[in-house]
Design a protein around this motif. Structure first.
Motif, short mmCIF file in Angstrom:
data_model
loop_
_atom_site.label_atom_id
_atom_site.label_comp_id
_atom_site.label_asym_id
_atom_site.label_seq_id
_atom_site.Cartn_x
_atom_site.Cartn_y
_atom_site.Cartn_z
N VAL A 145 -0.79 46.77 40.17
CA VAL A 145 -0.94 46.67 38.71
C VAL A 145 0.28 47.38 38.27
CG1 VAL A 145 -2.32 47.64 36.65
CG2 VAL A 145 -3.43 46.88 38.52
N THR A 146 0.99 46.57 37.38
CA THR A 146 2.16 47.33 36.79
C THR A 146 2.18 47.41 35.12
OG1 THR A 146 3.05 44.97 36.40
CG2 THR A 146 3.74 46.26 38.56
N ASP A 161 8.30 55.12 28.73
CA ASP A 161 8.23 53.73 28.92
C ASP A 161 8.78 53.52 30.45
OD1 ASP A 161 10.68 54.54 28.51
OD2 ASP A 161 11.40 52.90 27.21
N THR A 162 9.04 54.63 31.06
CA THR A 162 9.20 54.40 32.61
C THR A 162 8.31 53.43 33.20
OG1 THR A 162 9.95 56.52 32.47
CG2 THR A 162 9.74 55.75 34.83
N PRO A 163 8.65 52.46 33.94
CA PRO A 163 7.91 51.50 34.61
C PRO A 163 7.02 52.34 35.70
CG PRO A 163 10.14 50.63 34.66
CD PRO A 163 10.24 52.21 34.16
N ALA A 208 -3.00 55.98 32.56
CA ALA A 208 -4.56 56.27 32.65
C ALA A 208 -5.27 55.02 32.15
CB ALA A 208 -4.87 57.55 31.84
N VAL A 209 -4.96 54.64 31.00
CA VAL A 209 -5.48 53.29 30.52
C VAL A 209 -5.48 52.13 31.45
CG1 VAL A 209 -5.52 51.70 28.68
CG2 VAL A 209 -4.89 53.88 28.25
N LEU A 210 -4.53 52.00 32.00
CA LEU A 210 -4.43 50.82 33.04
C LEU A 210 -5.28 50.87 34.27
CD1 LEU A 210 -0.46 50.23 33.81
CD2 LEU A 210 -2.07 48.48 33.11
N ALA A 211 -5.20 52.22 34.88
CA ALA A 211 -6.17 52.47 35.90
C ALA A 211 -7.44 52.35 35.53
CB ALA A 211 -5.65 54.00 36.51
N ALA A 227 9.93 50.10 39.86
CA ALA A 227 8.65 49.51 39.58
C ALA A 227 8.88 48.24 38.54
CB ALA A 227 7.55 50.57 39.15
N GLY A 228 9.83 48.56 37.76
CA GLY A 228 10.08 47.12 36.99
C GLY A 228 10.88 46.18 37.38
N LEU A 229 11.41 46.64 38.79
CA LEU A 229 12.47 45.44 39.48
C LEU A 229 11.40 44.73 40.47
CD1 LEU A 229 15.37 48.02 40.04
CD2 LEU A 229 15.15 46.28 38.30
#
Ligand code: SAH
Length: 479
Positions: free
Chosen positions: A422-423, A405-407, A430-433, A450-452
């Motif tokens: 894209v975050t 769950d690391t951003p 892989a799915v996101l990309a 990345a979450g900030l």
């Protein structure tokens, strides 16, 4: 054009200044610097003005202005804060057909003075015809920053050698190339370092060489073009783009940046596109050496920074091995540019104490990465060239202990008009990309930062529009 531009020769010519205050003193300084024989009409004089007049043997008539005062003068300047006086001076000057400038009063002025950049004997005058004096001042400030203070001494040196160069190099094209090198090579460098004797020596040697048909010394600049937005170029990169006669560029360099190069510069694309045919690095090295050795001034323009995954080190080494001069001009690397434009801080007091720039290029280099160290927390990973390896990166990081769950954030075409961000979470990378069809060039950021992401920063206006930079650099070329 509402006004006719001209430079006046006032040496030893009688000129009249009406007014004795601070503004009059400023006008007097310029008139006296141009050698005018100055008469000042004013009941009393500001201390600075009195001193200047005494130093230059000017005349002070200590009373109110009288219409007859304008007679016998080439030029009149009215610098009083009394509109009635300004009007009377203008009327008298107009009747006598003498040009008159009334400070801050366009209707009372038959001529206006430009904002100036003074690198005597080089003087640049900027005028908006009275329409927008503040704009003229802004342009002046930009030119001041672009033109080194030593330019005046350089122009004076050129003036001393002008005749000799004309005689030695009768062919116009050869002479032009010679002067271009003088203004931008070791001669200019010596003048900038205040070494007049050295500059004279260099110029003399260069003239002898040019007379004998030598093409002059070549040189290379390895320039970082940044991630795409031309506003992110350094001032030095902009100067080099205006000077180089060949631009050897990667495909990654944006068209907007290339637009800023000298119009008559030759352009050679040597870029590598992932998966497509590209030039071998050895061929690029050999091309650079060949161009510089033949006397060309080469700007090797690379995306981002030349020394961050740019193979700039190999090019600099090849040039050095051939004994050819080369300067490295750093650029904003993609990690820094993309993070800024996506609103992702790269470090954070609590979440990330270090940033690692990592390559995802090629199976061989990915296999050699130290995954145990990359998987540790409290650090930001910035992956370059990783688009085809997202699955591998994700699996390796998770296997070595980085939580799923690391951003993460992907920035595609960062800093360019078509930028996409894209975050998500590491486990979905892989799915996101795939879902967003992410394509190169893209940066992948992994870590709490990345979450900030600050996604709602209201857009600020850019301080300098690219079009302005273009005209600024063209101005430099004309100079
Ligand atoms: N020397 C360059 C990096 C060259 S490697 C630099 O310092 O930035 C090429 C990789 O840089 C690309 O695969 C991509 O990961 C990254 N990159 C360069 N420009 C980019 C951009 N505008 N947006 C996103 N990534 C970029």
């Amino acid at each position: 054009m509402d006004y006719f531009p001209a430079f006046l020769n006032l040496a030893d010519r009688p000129c009249l200044l009406v007014g004795g205050g601070e503004i009059a003193a400023r006008k007097a300084r310029l008139l006296l610097a141009a050698g005018a024989r100055l008469t000042v009409v004013a009941p009393a004089l500001d201390e600075a003005l009195a001193g200047q007049l005494a130093n230059h043997r000017g005349t002070h008539i200590a009373r109110e202005f009288d219409a007859g005062d304008v007679d016998g003068h080439w030029l009149v300047v009215s610098a009083t804060d009394d509109p009635g006086v300004q009007r009377r001076v203008a009327d008298a000057a107009n009747r006598a057909r003498i040009f008159c400038n009334a400070v801050d009063s366009l209707p009372d002025s038959s001529y206006i003075t430009p904002a100036i950049v003074d690198r005597g004997p080089l003087v640049i005058g900027i005028s908006t015809g009275g329409a927008a004096p503040v704009l003229a001042r802004i342009i002046r400030t930009r030119l001041e920053a672009l033109l080194p203070a030593s330019l005046g001494r350089l122009a004076a040196l050129a003036s001393r050698w002008r005749e000799a160069v004309g005689a030695a190099l009768p062919e116009l094209a050869v002479r032009r190339r010679f002067w271009e090198r003088v203004f931008d090579g070791p001669v200019a460098a010596a003048v900038e370092a205040n070494d007049t004797a050295g500059a004279e020596r260099e110029l003399s040697a260069a003239l002898t060489a040019a007379g004998a048909g030598a093409s002059g010394r070549g040189q290379a600049w390895l320039v970082g073009a940044g991630p795409g937005d031309p506003g992110l170029l350094t001032l030095r990169a902009l100067q080099v783009l205006g000077r180089a006669d060949v631009i050897v560029h990667d495909r990654l360099v944006s068209a907007d940046v290339l637009d800023l190069a000298r119009r008559d510069a030759e352009r050679i694309a040597v870029g590598k596109t992932p998966g497509a045919a590209s030039c071998a690095q050895e061929d690029i090295n050999a091309l650079l050496v060949e161009l510089v050795a033949s006397g060309r001034r080469v700007c090797r323009l690379k995306g981002g920074d030349p020394f961050v995954f740019g193979r700039g080190g190999e090019e600099a080494a090849a040039l050095a091995a051939a004994g050819l001069p080369c300067e490295i001009v750093p650029g904003i690397t993609a990690a820094v540019g993309c993070a800024a434009s996506a609103g992702i801080p790269l470090t954070h007091r609590d979440a990330a104490q270090s940033v690692v720039l990592v390559t995802g290029h090629g199976k061989a280099s990915v296999d050699r990465l130290d995954w145990a160290s990359l998987a540790r927390d409290r650090q930001t990973l910035a992956f370059y060239m990783a688009v085809r390896r997202f699955t591998e990166l994700m699996q390796n990081l998770i296997r070595h202990g980085r939580p799923a769950d690391t951003p993460v954030a992907i920035v595609e075409n960062g800093t360019r008009p078509e930028q996409r961000v894209v975050t998500g979470r590491l486990g979905q990378l892989a799915v996101l990309a795939e879902a967003h069809r992410i394509a190169s060039p893209a940066m992948l950021f992994v870590g709490e930062v990345a979450g900030l992401r600050i996604a709602n920063i209201p857009a600020a206006e850019p301080p300098v529009a690219p079009a302005d930079m273009k005209s600024a650099i063209q101005t430099v070329q004309v100079v």
